[in-house]
Design an enzyme around this catalytic site. Structure first.
Site, PDB file in Angstrom:
ATOM      1  N   ASP A  46       0.864  -1.186   0.000  1.00  0.00           N
ATOM      2  CA  ASP A  46       0.000   0.000   0.000  1.00  0.00           C
ATOM      3  C   ASP A  46       0.894   1.227   0.000  1.00  0.00           C
ATOM      4  O   ASP A  46       2.103   1.136   0.239  1.00  0.00           O
ATOM      5  CB  ASP A  46      -0.887  -0.011   1.258  1.00  0.00           C
ATOM      6  CG  ASP A  46      -1.775   1.219   1.330  1.00  0.00           C
ATOM      7  OD1 ASP A  46      -2.407   1.558   0.310  1.00  0.00           O
ATOM      8  OD2 ASP A  46      -1.820   1.878   2.388  1.00  0.00           O
ATOM      9  N   SER A  47       0.278   2.392  -0.218  1.00  0.00           N
ATOM     10  CA  SER A  47       1.026   3.630  -0.147  1.00  0.00           C
ATOM     11  C   SER A  47       1.463   3.945   1.285  1.00  0.00           C
ATOM     12  O   SER A  47       2.281   4.837   1.486  1.00  0.00           O
ATOM     13  CB  SER A  47       0.162   4.778  -0.684  1.00  0.00           C
ATOM     14  OG  SER A  47      -1.080   4.802  -0.003  1.00  0.00           O
ATOM     15  N   TYR A  83      -0.682   8.469  -2.531  1.00  0.00           N
ATOM     16  CA  TYR A  83      -0.730   8.174  -3.961  1.00  0.00           C
ATOM     17  C   TYR A  83      -1.968   8.842  -4.610  1.00  0.00           C
ATOM     18  O   TYR A  83      -1.990   9.064  -5.806  1.00  0.00           O
ATOM     19  CB  TYR A  83      -0.857   6.660  -4.195  1.00  0.00           C
ATOM     20  CG  TYR A  83       0.423   5.852  -4.011  1.00  0.00           C
ATOM     21  CD1 TYR A  83       1.555   6.388  -3.419  1.00  0.00           C
ATOM     22  CD2 TYR A  83       0.458   4.533  -4.432  1.00  0.00           C
ATOM     23  CE1 TYR A  83       2.704   5.619  -3.241  1.00  0.00           C
ATOM     24  CE2 TYR A  83       1.601   3.761  -4.270  1.00  0.00           C
ATOM     25  CZ  TYR A  83       2.723   4.305  -3.677  1.00  0.00           C
ATOM     26  OH  TYR A  83       3.849   3.541  -3.510  1.00  0.00           O
ATOM     27  N   GLY A  84      -2.955   9.102  -3.775  1.00  0.00           N
ATOM     28  CA  GLY A  84      -4.273   9.515  -4.287  1.00  0.00           C
ATOM     29  C   GLY A  84      -4.304  10.824  -5.037  1.00  0.00           C
ATOM     30  O   GLY A  84      -5.269  11.120  -5.746  1.00  0.00           O
ATOM     31  N   CYS A  91      -3.774  -1.093  -2.034  1.00  0.00           N
ATOM     32  CA  CYS A  91      -4.092   0.321  -2.236  1.00  0.00           C
ATOM     33  C   CYS A  91      -5.094   0.455  -3.385  1.00  0.00           C
ATOM     34  O   CYS A  91      -4.855  -0.039  -4.487  1.00  0.00           O
ATOM     35  CB  CYS A  91      -2.798   1.041  -2.589  1.00  0.00           C
ATOM     36  SG  CYS A  91      -2.985   2.773  -2.980  1.00  0.00           S
ATOM     37  N   ASN A  92      -6.202   1.123  -3.123  1.00  0.00           N
ATOM     38  CA  ASN A  92      -7.209   1.310  -4.183  1.00  0.00           C
ATOM     39  C   ASN A  92      -6.633   2.108  -5.349  1.00  0.00           C
ATOM     40  O   ASN A  92      -6.896   1.803  -6.505  1.00  0.00           O
ATOM     41  CB  ASN A  92      -8.417   2.078  -3.640  1.00  0.00           C
ATOM     42  CG  ASN A  92      -9.337   1.211  -2.819  1.00  0.00           C
ATOM     43  OD1 ASN A  92     -10.342   0.732  -3.294  1.00  0.00           O
ATOM     44  ND2 ASN A  92      -8.976   1.004  -1.557  1.00  0.00           N
ATOM     45  N   THR A  93      -5.843   3.142  -5.027  1.00  0.00           N
ATOM     46  CA  THR A  93      -5.317   4.007  -6.085  1.00  0.00           C
ATOM     47  C   THR A  93      -4.356   3.223  -6.981  1.00  0.00           C
ATOM     48  O   THR A  93      -4.428   3.316  -8.213  1.00  0.00           O
ATOM     49  CB  THR A  93      -4.610   5.227  -5.459  1.00  0.00           C
ATOM     50  OG1 THR A  93      -5.516   5.864  -4.546  1.00  0.00           O
ATOM     51  CG2 THR A  93      -4.185   6.219  -6.502  1.00  0.00           C
ATOM     52  N   GLU A 127      -5.028   9.201   9.377  1.00  0.00           N
ATOM     53  CA  GLU A 127      -3.625   9.056   9.794  1.00  0.00           C
ATOM     54  C   GLU A 127      -3.381   9.741  11.140  1.00  0.00           C
ATOM     55  O   GLU A 127      -2.530   9.328  11.911  1.00  0.00           O
ATOM     56  CB  GLU A 127      -2.689   9.612   8.729  1.00  0.00           C
ATOM     57  CG  GLU A 127      -2.872   8.897   7.407  1.00  0.00           C
ATOM     58  CD  GLU A 127      -1.629   8.239   6.854  1.00  0.00           C
ATOM     59  OE1 GLU A 127      -0.531   8.626   7.236  1.00  0.00           O
ATOM     60  OE2 GLU A 127      -1.803   7.326   6.021  1.00  0.00           O
ATOM     61  N   CYS A 169     -11.278   3.313  -0.520  1.00  0.00           N
ATOM     62  CA  CYS A 169      -9.941   3.770  -0.143  1.00  0.00           C
ATOM     63  C   CYS A 169      -9.586   3.033   1.140  1.00  0.00           C
ATOM     64  O   CYS A 169     -10.440   2.844   2.012  1.00  0.00           O
ATOM     65  CB  CYS A 169      -9.949   5.281   0.092  1.00  0.00           C
ATOM     66  SG  CYS A 169      -8.430   5.910   0.837  1.00  0.00           S
ATOM     67  N   THR A 170      -8.330   2.627   1.235  1.00  0.00           N
ATOM     68  CA  THR A 170      -7.893   1.804   2.375  1.00  0.00           C
ATOM     69  C   THR A 170      -8.246   2.392   3.738  1.00  0.00           C
ATOM     70  O   THR A 170      -8.492   1.654   4.683  1.00  0.00           O
ATOM     71  CB  THR A 170      -6.358   1.672   2.330  1.00  0.00           C
ATOM     72  OG1 THR A 170      -5.799   2.964   2.085  1.00  0.00           O
ATOM     73  CG2 THR A 170      -5.933   0.695   1.260  1.00  0.00           C
ATOM     74  N   HIS A 171      -8.234   3.732   3.822  1.00  0.00           N
ATOM     75  CA  HIS A 171      -8.426   4.357   5.133  1.00  0.00           C
ATOM     76  C   HIS A 171      -9.896   4.421   5.556  1.00  0.00           C
ATOM     77  O   HIS A 171     -10.187   4.558   6.745  1.00  0.00           O
ATOM     78  CB  HIS A 171      -7.883   5.785   5.105  1.00  0.00           C
ATOM     79  CG  HIS A 171      -6.391   5.874   5.007  1.00  0.00           C
ATOM     80  ND1 HIS A 171      -5.676   5.292   3.983  1.00  0.00           N
ATOM     81  CD2 HIS A 171      -5.483   6.475   5.814  1.00  0.00           C
ATOM     82  CE1 HIS A 171      -4.389   5.548   4.162  1.00  0.00           C
ATOM     83  NE2 HIS A 171      -4.252   6.257   5.264  1.00  0.00           N
TER      84      HIS A 171
HETATM   85  N1  DGL Z   1      -4.010   3.778  -0.035  1.00  0.00           N
HETATM   86  C1  DGL Z   1      -4.696   4.818  -0.759  1.00  0.00           C
HETATM   87  C2  DGL Z   1      -5.939   4.231  -1.428  1.00  0.00           C
HETATM   88  O1  DGL Z   1      -6.488   3.236  -1.009  1.00  0.00           O
HETATM   89  C3  DGL Z   1      -5.075   5.966   0.154  1.00  0.00           C
HETATM   90  C4  DGL Z   1      -3.901   6.776   0.614  1.00  0.00           C
HETATM   91  C5  DGL Z   1      -3.175   7.472  -0.530  1.00  0.00           C
HETATM   92  O2  DGL Z   1      -3.712   8.410  -1.131  1.00  0.00           O
HETATM   93  O3  DGL Z   1      -2.064   7.049  -0.815  1.00  0.00           O
HETATM   94  O4  DGL Z   1      -6.396   4.759  -2.396  1.00  0.00           O
END
Ligand code: DGL
Length: 278
Positions: free
Chosen positions: A17-18, A49-50, A80-82, A159, A191-193
Site C-alpha cells: 500500500d502507499s 498516492y491519491g 491500495c485502491n489508487t 492518519e 480507499c484503504t483508510h
Molecule cells: N491507499 C490509498 C488508497 O487506497 C489511500 C492513501 C493514498 O492516497 O495514498 O487509495
C-alpha cells in the site's frame, strides 16, 4: 494434508500500500486466512498516492513489486485502491505470479448488494478520476447508476487517528451530503483508510445504506486465487504475529503506532528500506 503442499505454497503473500491504510486489508487476510504468511510494504515516504499521476503510481508500484519479489512472495495483493486503479493491469502483464487488487472485489460485492441499483463510491481523487469503480460496476450491470465522490481529507484525518473527532464528522458530513440526496442504497468505501471511519460514515448515511468494505472481499478473493493456483498454505501455520514481516520506506515508528492500534496483536519490528533502489 501437509505433504500435498508445495514449497511455493509455504512462501508468504506480498501485500503493499502507499502507507498504513493497507493494514486494513492485511488485517482481513490475517483473519480469513490465518495460515498465510505476509510480507507487508507501506510506502510511507511517498504517501499519498491519491493525488499523484498514473505514471508516478505505476513507477512506484513496479519498484515495490521488484522489492516483494526479493522476499520470494508467491502472490501479491495490491491493497491500495489508487494503485489497483492505476497500475494493476500493467503490472499483471509484467509478472509471472498471481496478483489481485482491491477494486474488482469491492465492485463485485457492491453489485450483489444493491437493490435499487443506485451505488455510491467514495475514494481518492486519482481513483475517482480513473472511473474504474464505475466501469467495473456498469460492466456487471449496466442498469446501475454510480455516484462518485473524492474525499481527499479523510486520509490525513485517519492518519491522525481522528476517527471520532468532531472535525472529521464535519468533513464527512460535507463530503457525503450530495450522496445522501441521491438515495443510494450501497456505498463502496473505495480507499484503504475509509473502513476505519465506517461507524461515522454509517451514522451519516443511515441504516438503509449498506457499506461495502473491499478489504473483506479482497481477502475472500485471495483465498480463492491461492487455492486455484495450488498456492494455499492450507493448515500448515498457526496464527501468530511472527508470521508477518513489515517494511516501510520512512517513519517506521509512526507506522508502528498506527499498526498497533488496528492490528489484533502487537508488532515490534519494522524494517525501513530505500525503495528507490529497486
Ligand atoms: N491507499 C490509498 C488508497 O487506497 C489511500 C492513501 C493514498 O492516497 O495514498 O487509495
Amino acid at each position: 494434508m501437509s505433504e500435498e503442499i508445495s514449497n511455493n505454497a509455504l512462501a508468504p503473500v506480498g501485500v503493499f500500500d502507499s502507507g498504513v491504510g493497507g493494514l486494513t486489508v492485511a488485517r482481513e487476510i490475517m483473519r480469513q486466512l490465518p495460515n498465510e504468511k505476509i510480507v507487508y510494504f507501506g510506502d510511507t515516504a511517498r504517501v499519498p498516492y491519491g493525488s499523484k499521476s498514473k505514471d508516478t503510481i505505476l513507477r512506484y508500484s513496479r519498484q515495490i513489486v521488484r522489492f516483494l519479489k526479493t522476499k520470494n512472495v508467491k502472490a501479491i495483493v495490491v491493497a491500495c485502491n489508487t494503485a489497483s486503479a492505476l497500475a494493476l493491469e500493467e503490472i499483471r502483464d509484467e509478472i509471472d505470479m498471481p496478483i489481485i487488487g482491491v477494486v474488482k472485489p469491492g465492485a463485485k460485492v457492491a453489485v450483489e448488494k444493491t437493490i435499487n441499483k443506485r451505488i455510491g463510491v467514495i475514494a481518492t481523487e486519482a481513483t475517482i478520476n480513473s472511473h474504474i469503480y464505475t466501469d467495473y460496476i456498469k460492466n456487471r450491470d449496466n442498469d446501475i447508476t454510480v455516484f462518485s465522490k473524492a474525499c481527499p481529507l479523510f486520509v490525513p484525518l485517519v492518519e491522525e487517528m481522528w476517527l471520532k473527532d468532531s472535525v472529521t464528522e464535519e468533513v464527512a458530513g460535507r463530503y457525503l451530503e450530495n450522496l445522501k440526496e441521491e438515495h443510494i442504497d450501497t456505498l463502496v468505501l473505495g480507499c484503504t483508510h475509509y473502513p476505519l471511519l465506517r461507524n461515522m460514515i454509517g451514522n451519516i448515511m443511515g441504516e438503509s445504506v449498506t457499506l461495502v468494505n473491499p478489504a473483506y472481499e479482497t481477502a475472500v478473493s485471495l483465498g480463492e486465487l491461492l487455492v486455484k493456483n495450488n498456492l494455499s498454505a492450507g493448515n500448515v501455520y498457526s496464527y501468530s504475529g511472527e508470521m508477518y514481516d513489515f517494511y516501510v520506506s520512512d517513519a517506521a515508528e509512526k507506522f508502528k503506532r498506527f499498526a498497533n492500534s488496528i492490528l489484533p496483536f502487537r508488532i515490534e519490528n519494522i524494517s525501513q528500506i530505500n525503495i528507490e533502489e529497486y
